[in-house]
Enzyme design. Structure first.
Site, PDB file in Angstrom:
ATOM      1  CE  LYS A 259     -34.696  10.765 -18.619  1.00 45.81           C
ATOM      2  NZ  LYS A 259     -35.362  10.849 -17.496  1.00 45.81           N
TER       3      LYS A 259
ATOM      4  CE  LYS B 146     -36.296   6.436 -14.094  1.00 45.09           C
ATOM      5  NZ  LYS B 146     -35.138   7.538 -13.561  1.00 45.09           N
TER       6      LYS B 146
END
Length: 228
Positions: free
Chosen positions: A81, A25
């Protein structure tokens, strides 16, 4: 429990390889900020461990979220996600279904993770308890709680052990997995073991307490030893 660690770069990922799941991320772009597809690909190339990729804290944009989810899956992510940065069960169901379909129509073996926020009241977003049954109903695999605003407050500042246990029990009854994250500390691990989600996600814990710092390999190894 499995330990998910979130590096922000290819270089930092090398210090996270002891974790069970390597989560890609970009913390500068939010709680679940999306990194670049070539970063996902490069990290996938360096390890046999499962690789997770966040695609963003999404407002109600099912088309945009589905495109991002498909891109992350194509880049090599085993787990995709997304965070639900809006309110409303009907809208949440629509976005979850779009993201799950975007991943599973080409990659049925991959895992879709849907996150709601522990601090949903101050964010004006859907609550994790309301979100949980929508996950399996709309084709996704894991229900997650994270903190949306990264201001030093942790998961446990907003939800106590009993509420997190209820969330985990709901997911088990629906035959879906639970992931918990949100500025977790080493001192939280005893409570997390009692709650016993399938996955816990960390970054700041293994950066020495500051998520804007860098991951330290020895802290990843310490966290792994305590999770086990």
């Amino acid at each position: 429990m499995e330990l998910l660690v979130s590096p922000s770069s290819i270089e930092e990922a090398r210090s996270a390889l002891a974790a069970d799941i390597i989560d890609v991320k970009k913390p500068s772009e939010g709680s679940l900020g999306a990194n670049f597809p070539w970063v996902i690909h490069a990290i996938k190339e360096m390890t046999d461990k499962p690789v997770s990729a966040a695609i963003g804290d999404f407002s109600f944009l099912p088309g945009g979220a589905s495109q991002a989810a498909y891109g992350a899956a194509c880049a090599g992510a085993d787990y995709v996600k997304v965070g639900l940065k809006f309110d409303g069960a009907d809208r949440a169901a629509e976005l979850i279904e779009a993201v799950a379909k975007a991943v599973h129509w080409q990659f049925p073996e991959k895992t879709v993770v849907i996150a709601a926020y522990a601090d949903y009241e101050r964010m004006g977003t859907i609550s994790p308890i309301e979100m949980a049954p929508l996950v399996a109903e709309n084709g996704a695999d894991i229900a997650m709680i994270d903190t949306g605003i990264k201001d030093g407050k942790s998961l446990f500042d907003f939800m106590d052990e009993s509420v997190l246990g209820e969330f985990t029990d709901i997911n088990r009854s629906l035959k879906q997995k639970t992931a918990l994250a949100g500025s977790l500390k080493f001192d939280d691990l005893a409570a997390l073991r009692r709650i016993n989600p399938e996955i816990i996600g960390v970054r700041g814990m293994v950066c020495g307490g500051d998520r804007s710092s860098v991951i330290r390999e020895e802290l990843v190894e310490k966290a792994m030893s305590l999770v086990r």
